[in-house]
Write a protein that holds these residues in place. Sequence first.
Motif, PDB file in Angstrom:
ATOM      1  N   ILE A 194      35.101  35.860  40.117  1.00 42.19           N
ATOM      2  CA  ILE A 194      36.360  35.108  40.146  1.00 42.19           C
ATOM      3  C   ILE A 194      36.165  33.740  39.525  1.00 42.19           C
ATOM      4  O   ILE A 194      37.005  33.258  38.755  1.00 42.19           O
ATOM      5  N   GLN A 195      35.050  33.101  39.813  1.00 45.07           N
ATOM      6  CA  GLN A 195      34.775  31.784  39.240  1.00 45.07           C
ATOM      7  C   GLN A 195      34.571  31.854  37.733  1.00 45.07           C
ATOM      8  O   GLN A 195      34.958  30.935  37.013  1.00 45.07           O
ATOM      9  N   ALA A 196      33.974  32.931  37.246  1.00 45.27           N
ATOM     10  CA  ALA A 196      33.746  33.069  35.808  1.00 45.27           C
ATOM     11  C   ALA A 196      35.068  33.142  35.056  1.00 45.27           C
ATOM     12  O   ALA A 196      35.205  32.612  33.958  1.00 45.27           O
ATOM     13  N   ASN A 197      36.041  33.817  35.608  1.00 45.01           N
ATOM     14  CA  ASN A 197      37.414  33.856  35.102  1.00 45.01           C
ATOM     15  C   ASN A 197      37.525  34.181  33.612  1.00 45.01           C
ATOM     16  O   ASN A 197      38.212  33.503  32.858  1.00 45.01           O
ATOM     17  N   ASP A 198      36.831  35.231  33.184  1.00 46.40           N
ATOM     18  CA  ASP A 198      37.001  35.719  31.816  1.00 46.40           C
ATOM     19  C   ASP A 198      37.336  37.216  31.874  1.00 46.40           C
ATOM     20  O   ASP A 198      37.265  37.832  32.941  1.00 46.40           O
ATOM     21  N   THR A 199      37.694  37.792  30.757  1.00 49.88           N
ATOM     22  CA  THR A 199      38.150  39.178  30.745  1.00 49.88           C
ATOM     23  C   THR A 199      37.076  40.141  31.243  1.00 49.88           C
ATOM     24  O   THR A 199      37.360  41.018  32.055  1.00 49.88           O
ATOM     25  N   GLY A 200      35.856  39.976  30.780  1.00 46.28           N
ATOM     26  CA  GLY A 200      34.777  40.857  31.219  1.00 46.28           C
ATOM     27  C   GLY A 200      34.536  40.759  32.711  1.00 46.28           C
ATOM     28  O   GLY A 200      34.330  41.776  33.386  1.00 46.28           O
ATOM     29  N   SER A 201      34.572  39.549  33.244  1.00 43.34           N
ATOM     30  CA  SER A 201      34.382  39.361  34.686  1.00 43.34           C
ATOM     31  C   SER A 201      35.527  39.985  35.476  1.00 43.34           C
ATOM     32  O   SER A 201      35.302  40.615  36.518  1.00 43.34           O
ATOM     33  N   ARG A 202      36.743  39.838  34.991  1.00 42.94           N
ATOM     34  CA  ARG A 202      37.888  40.444  35.698  1.00 42.94           C
ATOM     35  C   ARG A 202      37.822  41.963  35.653  1.00 42.94           C
ATOM     36  O   ARG A 202      38.185  42.634  36.619  1.00 42.94           O
ATOM     37  N   ASN A 203      37.346  42.532  34.548  1.00 46.91           N
ATOM     38  CA  ASN A 203      37.184  43.992  34.476  1.00 46.91           C
ATOM     39  C   ASN A 203      36.105  44.476  35.435  1.00 46.91           C
ATOM     40  O   ASN A 203      36.264  45.503  36.100  1.00 46.91           O
ATOM     41  N   THR A 204      35.000  43.743  35.511  1.00 46.55           N
ATOM     42  CA  THR A 204      33.943  44.084  36.467  1.00 46.55           C
ATOM     43  C   THR A 204      34.464  43.946  37.894  1.00 46.55           C
ATOM     44  O   THR A 204      34.160  44.774  38.754  1.00 46.55           O
ATOM     45  N   LEU A 225      44.488  44.601  32.621  1.00 50.18           N
ATOM     46  CA  LEU A 225      44.825  45.980  32.291  1.00 50.18           C
ATOM     47  C   LEU A 225      43.896  46.978  32.976  1.00 50.18           C
ATOM     48  O   LEU A 225      44.325  48.051  33.391  1.00 50.18           O
ATOM     49  N   ARG A 226      42.634  46.637  33.100  1.00 48.05           N
ATOM     50  CA  ARG A 226      41.677  47.525  33.785  1.00 48.05           C
ATOM     51  C   ARG A 226      42.097  47.717  35.241  1.00 48.05           C
ATOM     52  O   ARG A 226      42.089  48.836  35.753  1.00 48.05           O
ATOM     53  N   ALA A 227      42.480  46.647  35.900  1.00 50.25           N
ATOM     54  CA  ALA A 227      42.906  46.741  37.303  1.00 50.25           C
ATOM     55  C   ALA A 227      44.177  47.575  37.431  1.00 50.25           C
ATOM     56  O   ALA A 227      44.296  48.402  38.341  1.00 50.25           O
ATOM     57  N   GLY A 228      45.123  47.385  36.519  1.00 53.44           N
ATOM     58  CA  GLY A 228      46.354  48.170  36.554  1.00 53.44           C
ATOM     59  C   GLY A 228      46.092  49.648  36.324  1.00 53.44           C
ATOM     60  O   GLY A 228      46.676  50.508  36.993  1.00 53.44           O
ATOM     61  N   PHE A 229      45.213  49.944  35.383  1.00 57.01           N
ATOM     62  CA  PHE A 229      44.859  51.337  35.102  1.00 57.01           C
ATOM     63  C   PHE A 229      44.175  51.970  36.307  1.00 57.01           C
ATOM     64  O   PHE A 229      44.529  53.085  36.723  1.00 57.01           O
ATOM     65  N   LEU A 230      43.218  51.264  36.904  1.00 57.59           N
ATOM     66  CA  LEU A 230      42.527  51.799  38.077  1.00 57.59           C
ATOM     67  C   LEU A 230      43.475  51.943  39.263  1.00 57.59           C
ATOM     68  O   LEU A 230      43.354  52.888  40.051  1.00 57.59           O
ATOM     69  N   ALA A 231      44.432  51.026  39.388  1.00 61.50           N
ATOM     70  CA  ALA A 231      45.431  51.146  40.457  1.00 61.50           C
ATOM     71  C   ALA A 231      46.255  52.421  40.251  1.00 61.50           C
ATOM     72  O   ALA A 231      46.525  53.154  41.210  1.00 61.50           O
TER      73      ALA A 231
END
Length: 178
Positions: free
Chosen positions: A80-90, A122-128
Amino acid sequence: MFRKPKTALFMIAIAWGLGAALIGAASASAQSRDCQRYEAERAQYVAAAINGISPHVQAMASQRGIAPEVATFYWAGALIQANDTGSRNTLADLTLASSTWPGQSGRAYEALERMYAEHRNLRAGFLAGLALSGQDGNADPIRARAYLAEIAREGRPEAQAFLALFDACHGSRRMAMN
């Protein structure tokens, strides 16, 4: 052929009824195969996402001598602190993995939905969408289809493929009526 017009109409009606029943049975069988295929593909994709992140959680937990749940919590904070796309996907994968903990699937699915709604991940939406289309107590096919369709419109090929399988299984007309 028939001496009474009523008999002819009756026989025609029976033939139409039998034909419709056979077509309906064939359609139900095809839909059942589509649903089995969708569930198998969905389960395989979700398992791959979970199995891809779980060894890292286990390694972090054993390295620090803490429970995997605690390691997940710390790792999520760093992501969460990193706040970049790769971190949000992970983080989305990590959140999905936490859904396997006893009694946590609902919380994990809500977190994935929130990650998509608030951060447009988008990764979170897809997994949801995949998670909500499962067969557990948290299944919600209408919301699942909405997520898959929205991610597919964003041009994500995996979402487009799963949406096509989902529609073959559930039928877009039935979903619209619900």
